[in-house]
Write a protein that holds these residues in place. Structure first.
Motif, PDB file in Angstrom:
ATOM      1  N   ASN A 155      80.669 -22.951  62.439  1.00 64.61           N
ATOM      2  CA  ASN A 155      80.140 -21.331  62.403  1.00 64.61           C
ATOM      3  C   ASN A 155      79.939 -21.175  60.473  1.00 64.61           C
ATOM      4  O   ASN A 155      79.152 -20.374  60.463  1.00 64.61           O
ATOM      5  CB  ASN A 155      81.358 -20.308  62.704  1.00 64.61           C
ATOM      6  N   TYR A 165      87.728 -15.717  70.816  1.00 66.97           N
ATOM      7  CA  TYR A 165      86.881 -16.036  72.220  1.00 66.97           C
ATOM      8  C   TYR A 165      87.614 -14.787  72.672  1.00 66.97           C
ATOM      9  O   TYR A 165      86.636 -14.981  74.296  1.00 66.97           O
ATOM     10  CB  TYR A 165      87.497 -17.352  72.607  1.00 66.97           C
ATOM     11  N   TRP A 203      83.363  -9.098  72.240  1.00 67.53           N
ATOM     12  CA  TRP A 203      82.242  -9.830  72.804  1.00 67.53           C
ATOM     13  C   TRP A 203      81.557  -8.932  73.652  1.00 67.53           C
ATOM     14  O   TRP A 203      82.479  -7.996  74.444  1.00 67.53           O
ATOM     15  CB  TRP A 203      82.761 -10.272  73.091  1.00 67.53           C
ATOM     16  N   ARG A 237      83.150 -13.876  78.316  1.00 65.49           N
ATOM     17  CA  ARG A 237      81.951 -13.678  77.542  1.00 65.49           C
ATOM     18  C   ARG A 237      80.738 -13.667  77.946  1.00 65.49           C
ATOM     19  O   ARG A 237      80.299 -15.112  79.160  1.00 65.49           O
ATOM     20  CB  ARG A 237      81.946 -14.454  75.911  1.00 65.49           C
ATOM     21  N   LYS A 281      77.223 -14.187  78.804  1.00 65.54           N
ATOM     22  CA  LYS A 281      76.303 -15.526  78.640  1.00 65.54           C
ATOM     23  C   LYS A 281      74.649 -15.141  78.408  1.00 65.54           C
ATOM     24  O   LYS A 281      74.572 -14.163  79.399  1.00 65.54           O
ATOM     25  CB  LYS A 281      76.013 -16.826  78.860  1.00 65.54           C
ATOM     26  N   THR A 282      73.626 -15.946  78.075  1.00 63.99           N
ATOM     27  CA  THR A 282      72.400 -15.990  77.883  1.00 63.99           C
ATOM     28  C   THR A 282      71.601 -16.332  79.671  1.00 63.99           C
ATOM     29  O   THR A 282      72.674 -16.768  80.196  1.00 63.99           O
ATOM     30  CB  THR A 282      71.840 -16.206  76.599  1.00 63.99           C
ATOM     31  N   GLU A 307      70.252 -18.874  79.775  1.00 65.76           N
ATOM     32  CA  GLU A 307      70.084 -20.544  78.892  1.00 65.76           C
ATOM     33  C   GLU A 307      71.922 -21.401  79.665  1.00 65.76           C
ATOM     34  O   GLU A 307      72.173 -22.161  79.055  1.00 65.76           O
ATOM     35  CB  GLU A 307      69.622 -21.025  77.823  1.00 65.76           C
ATOM     36  N   GLY A 308      72.763 -19.617  79.683  1.00 65.03           N
ATOM     37  CA  GLY A 308      73.498 -20.436  79.632  1.00 65.03           C
ATOM     38  C   GLY A 308      74.461 -20.334  78.286  1.00 65.03           C
ATOM     39  O   GLY A 308      75.662 -21.371  77.940  1.00 65.03           O
ATOM     40  N   GLU A 309      73.769 -19.915  77.270  1.00 60.93           N
ATOM     41  CA  GLU A 309      74.245 -20.026  75.762  1.00 60.93           C
ATOM     42  C   GLU A 309      75.238 -18.032  75.743  1.00 60.93           C
ATOM     43  O   GLU A 309      74.951 -17.264  76.058  1.00 60.93           O
ATOM     44  CB  GLU A 309      73.186 -20.171  74.808  1.00 60.93           C
ATOM     45  N   TYR A 310      76.857 -17.962  74.996  1.00 60.71           N
ATOM     46  CA  TYR A 310      76.936 -17.533  74.772  1.00 60.71           C
ATOM     47  C   TYR A 310      76.461 -15.877  73.771  1.00 60.71           C
ATOM     48  O   TYR A 310      75.912 -17.080  72.919  1.00 60.71           O
ATOM     49  CB  TYR A 310      78.653 -17.432  74.576  1.00 60.71           C
TER      50      TYR A 310
END
Length: 353
Positions: free
Chosen positions: A11, A104, A211, A222, A224-225, A227-230
């Protein structure tokens, strides 16, 4: 390096060389006038009359956060105390194991650099379950070095108060608040001396990670999109960093430890010599950027700093010294005569008259 620390490195490696546009904030911490009970509520007289910080702002210093956050600080002979109140309609937390990656979850974070050289600083995080993560960082992540993840704050006290219900999506919460007491015996280990810093200042900052969330059969997680991304987190801080990276300690705020009691009045202004250090970090970034392009360090300041550096009507005269393992850039203060040196790893050294 373990997995969670690798994620942090990934990050922060995305950080560029942008300098914070806003100057650091400052705060005066006063002495307590009564005994502090760590329960997350801050009902003692010391807390009631301690100054409240400005509202937290987005980490880059421009956007106003969705929810309000404020902090307070006081101290006595044994502990440095922190209190923060965080507006939040959905208080949730899932992480229960100490020293897991607390951000997280929604969390509250404290960063402390006692001697202000940007090295050997402390990070503390906690969530609404009062699960904590404390670690000792030898150098900012831009300069690879060990992170002491097994380091613990001995004698730590912390508590959470929730105005609402934890992990219950059926109602609307008001806020959650945290109260933390860190022993001076631990904090002084990274300072330049072994005394409580009365009438001195430290570099400190605070961060609140928040978040967007999903609900699955009443359980928070959290968001997600498709597409499965946070989705990216929100980073709300006391003193703006100017960049999405808490690990640039030169941007942290200034906390002055007054010899006065809570309820009394004191004054603090950031010393002019501190602003010289800000200028040194500007040159440091230019030297780093030069290396990224040329694969070698600049051998003359004219290659990276073409304009004169002015500070409050004074002209600063930086000097570059290259050596076998790197370089030093120094400036003599026109205000005090002290010499300030920044090394190739970003550490600030002070040579006092």
């Amino acid at each position: 390096m373990n997995y969670k620390l690798l994620l942090i490195f990934i990050n922060v490696l995305a950080a560029n060389f942008v300098h914070a546009q806003n100057p650091p904030r400052s705060y005066i911490a006063y002495k307590t006038i009564d005994e502090i009970q760590i329960d997350g509520k801050a009902e003692e007289a010391s807390w009631q009359i301690a100054p409240e910080s400005e509202d937290f702002i987005d980490i880059e210093g421009e956007k106003t956060p969705k929810y309000q956050t404020n902090m307070r600080m006081v101290y006595d002979e044994e502990y440095l105390y922190f209190y923060a109140k965080m507006e939040e309609p959905h208080v949730w937390a899932t992480l229960k194991q100490r020293d897991t990656v607390i951000f997280y979850n929604n969390d509250f974070e404290i960063f402390i650099d006692p001697d202000g050289d940007t090295h050997n600083y402390m990070e503390f995080e906690m969530n609404a379950l009062n699960t904590v993560w404390d670690l000792f960082i030898v150098k900012p992540y831009r300069e690879p070095s060990p992170v002491i993840d097994s380091w613990d704050i001995q004698g730590l006290k912390s508590a959470v108060h929730i105005s609402g219900t934890l992990n219950d999506a059926s109602d609307k919460d008001e806020f959650w608040s945290v109260e933390v007491a860190i022993p001076w015996d631990v904090l002084k280990e990274a300072n330049s001396h072994n005394e409580i810093p009365e009438d001195e200042f430290w570099r400190i900052n605070f961060s609140r990670v928040n978040w967007d969330f999903d609900l699955n059969e009443g359980t928070y997680s959290r968001k997600k999109t498709e597409e499965g991304e946070y989705l990216p987190e929100y980073n709300w801080v006391w003193s703006p960093q100017g960049i999405i990276n808490m690990h640039e300690p030169e941007h942290w705020g200034y906390v002055y430890f007054s010899a006065e009691n809570a309820g009394e009045n004191d004054e603090f202004e950031i010393p002019e010599d501190e602003k010289i250090k800000w200028k040194l970090y500007e040159i440091y970034r230019k030297q780093k950027e030069y290396f990224s392009r040329k694969d070698e360090w600049a051998s003359s300041l004219k290659e990276i700093q073409k304009d004169r550096i002015r500070l409050n009507g004074k002209i600063l005269h930086p000097k570059l010294e290259n050596h076998l393992t790197g370089w030093n850039i120094s400036i003599e203060s026109p205000f005090t005569g002290n010499h300030y040196i920044i090394k190739e790893d970003g550490k600030i050294l002070t040579s006092k008259i």
